[in-house]
Scaffold this active site. Sequence first.
Site, mmCIF file in Angstrom:
data_model
loop_
_atom_site.group_PDB
_atom_site.id
_atom_site.type_symbol
_atom_site.label_atom_id
_atom_site.label_comp_id
_atom_site.label_asym_id
_atom_site.label_seq_id
_atom_site.Cartn_x
_atom_site.Cartn_y
_atom_site.Cartn_z
ATOM 1 N N LYS A 35 61.968 -38.395 11.647
ATOM 2 C CA LYS A 35 60.507 -38.379 11.796
ATOM 3 C C LYS A 35 59.871 -38.913 10.509
ATOM 4 O O LYS A 35 59.285 -38.180 9.714
ATOM 5 C CB LYS A 35 60.031 -36.960 12.103
ATOM 6 C CG LYS A 35 60.579 -36.422 13.418
ATOM 7 C CD LYS A 35 60.223 -34.966 13.628
ATOM 8 C CE LYS A 35 60.837 -34.413 14.904
ATOM 9 N NZ LYS A 35 60.570 -32.966 15.096
ATOM 10 N N ASP A 64 69.354 -25.399 18.606
ATOM 11 C CA ASP A 64 67.998 -25.890 18.801
ATOM 12 C C ASP A 64 67.056 -24.787 19.262
ATOM 13 O O ASP A 64 67.259 -24.182 20.315
ATOM 14 C CB ASP A 64 68.002 -27.025 19.835
ATOM 15 C CG ASP A 64 66.621 -27.621 20.032
ATOM 16 O OD1 ASP A 64 65.951 -27.895 19.018
ATOM 17 O OD2 ASP A 64 66.214 -27.802 21.191
ATOM 18 N N ARG A 104 47.196 -50.248 -6.304
ATOM 19 C CA ARG A 104 47.143 -49.428 -5.089
ATOM 20 C C ARG A 104 48.484 -49.381 -4.367
ATOM 21 O O ARG A 104 48.904 -48.310 -3.900
ATOM 22 C CB ARG A 104 46.050 -49.956 -4.153
ATOM 23 C CG ARG A 104 45.933 -49.221 -2.819
ATOM 24 C CD ARG A 104 45.978 -47.713 -2.947
ATOM 25 N NE ARG A 104 45.004 -47.184 -3.886
ATOM 26 C CZ ARG A 104 45.076 -45.973 -4.409
ATOM 27 N NH1 ARG A 104 46.102 -45.170 -4.121
ATOM 28 N NH2 ARG A 104 44.173 -45.555 -5.250
ATOM 29 N N GLU A 156 73.558 -31.030 20.212
ATOM 30 C CA GLU A 156 72.500 -30.027 20.257
ATOM 31 C C GLU A 156 72.790 -29.034 21.378
ATOM 32 O O GLU A 156 73.119 -29.428 22.494
ATOM 33 C CB GLU A 156 71.165 -30.732 20.508
ATOM 34 C CG GLU A 156 69.962 -29.817 20.588
ATOM 35 C CD GLU A 156 68.692 -30.616 20.843
ATOM 36 O OE1 GLU A 156 68.138 -31.179 19.881
ATOM 37 O OE2 GLU A 156 68.263 -30.694 22.012
ATOM 38 N N LYS A 162 71.587 -35.129 21.923
ATOM 39 C CA LYS A 162 70.504 -34.168 22.086
ATOM 40 C C LYS A 162 70.385 -33.765 23.556
ATOM 41 O O LYS A 162 71.160 -34.205 24.407
ATOM 42 C CB LYS A 162 69.212 -34.760 21.540
ATOM 43 C CG LYS A 162 69.335 -35.215 20.073
ATOM 44 C CD LYS A 162 68.014 -35.410 19.400
ATOM 45 C CE LYS A 162 67.422 -34.090 18.968
ATOM 46 N NZ LYS A 162 66.192 -34.267 18.167
#
Length: 286
Positions: free
Chosen positions: A132, A219, A97, A197, A164
Site C-alpha cells: 500500500k 488475517d 520543492r 493468508e 490471499k
Amino acid sequence: MNTTELNKLIDLWFEEDIRDGDHTSLSCIPDTQMGTQQLIIKADGILAGVEVAKQIIHRFDPELQFEGFINDGAEVHKGDIAFRVSGKELSLLQVERTMLNIMQRMSGIATTTHRYQSLIADTQCHVLDTRKTTPGLRYLEKEAVLIGGGMNHRIGLFDMILLKDNHVDFAGGITAALTRARDYCIRNKKDLRIEIETRNLNEIEEALRTGIPDRIMLDNFTPERTAQAVDFIRNWMSDKYIEIESSGGITIDTLRDYAVCGVDFVSVGALTHSVKSLDMSFKAVK
C-alpha cells in the site's frame, strides 16, 4: 534502488515541477548569483532521504556543493541542520520543492516505523510494510521503512508468492492454492517463498497438512485468537519452522498485543499509506 532507476524518477519529478523553467526565479534572480541554503528540521523524528536528496541536487546541477551534517537513520530534533547546499541560487530554488517532498515523506515513514518498532523492541516480532504505497515511490518508501528500523515484506508481485483470500477462493481452497503455487515454482524454476493468508484454525490446519507454506498469515484475528493460532502452529510443526504474520487492522495501540503472542511479523499498511510527513524547510543562509 540503483542510480539509473532513481535518475529516471528524478527526471519525471523535474518534468512535473519545472518543465521549461522556474519563471518566478528566472524573472528576479541573476544567473550568476551564488548562495547557500540549509535544510532545517522543524519536528522531532527520524531523518530519511539524505542520500536521495544528494542525487536530486546533483542530477539538476552537478556543480552544487553538498555539505552534510546528519545521516539517514539519525534521530533529529526541531532546529537541527541536516545539510547545506551552495551554488547557483537559481539551481537551489528549482530543486527545493522536489527534494523537500521526497525527504519529508521518507522521514515521515521512517519516523512512524521507528515508533511502531520501538514498542515491540523487546519481542521477537518485526514490523513489516505492505504494497500500500504511493505509485512510483515504492522503492523509496520501503527504503524509508528500513531506515526507521522496520522490515520489508515483498517488494511487488514478482518476488514472493502470497496467496490471499481471493486466490484461495478462486483456486478452490487452501490445498488447491498451495499445491498449484508449489507446482508452478517447480515447473518454472522459480525460487520463491510461499505465504498463505488464513481466516480461521481450520484453514491453518489445512495449510499445515500440505507442508508447503513458508509463512502463514493470520488475517483479522483478535489477539486472543492469535495466541491460540500461534500455539497451534508451533505444536503442530516440530521439524520445520514456519513464520507467522499478523495482519489486518492492526494499529499502534494494538500492535504490542499481537507481538507478545509470539508472531514473527506484524504487517502495517499505515506505515506508508497514512503517514504524516516530517516538517522541514530549505532556507537561504544570509
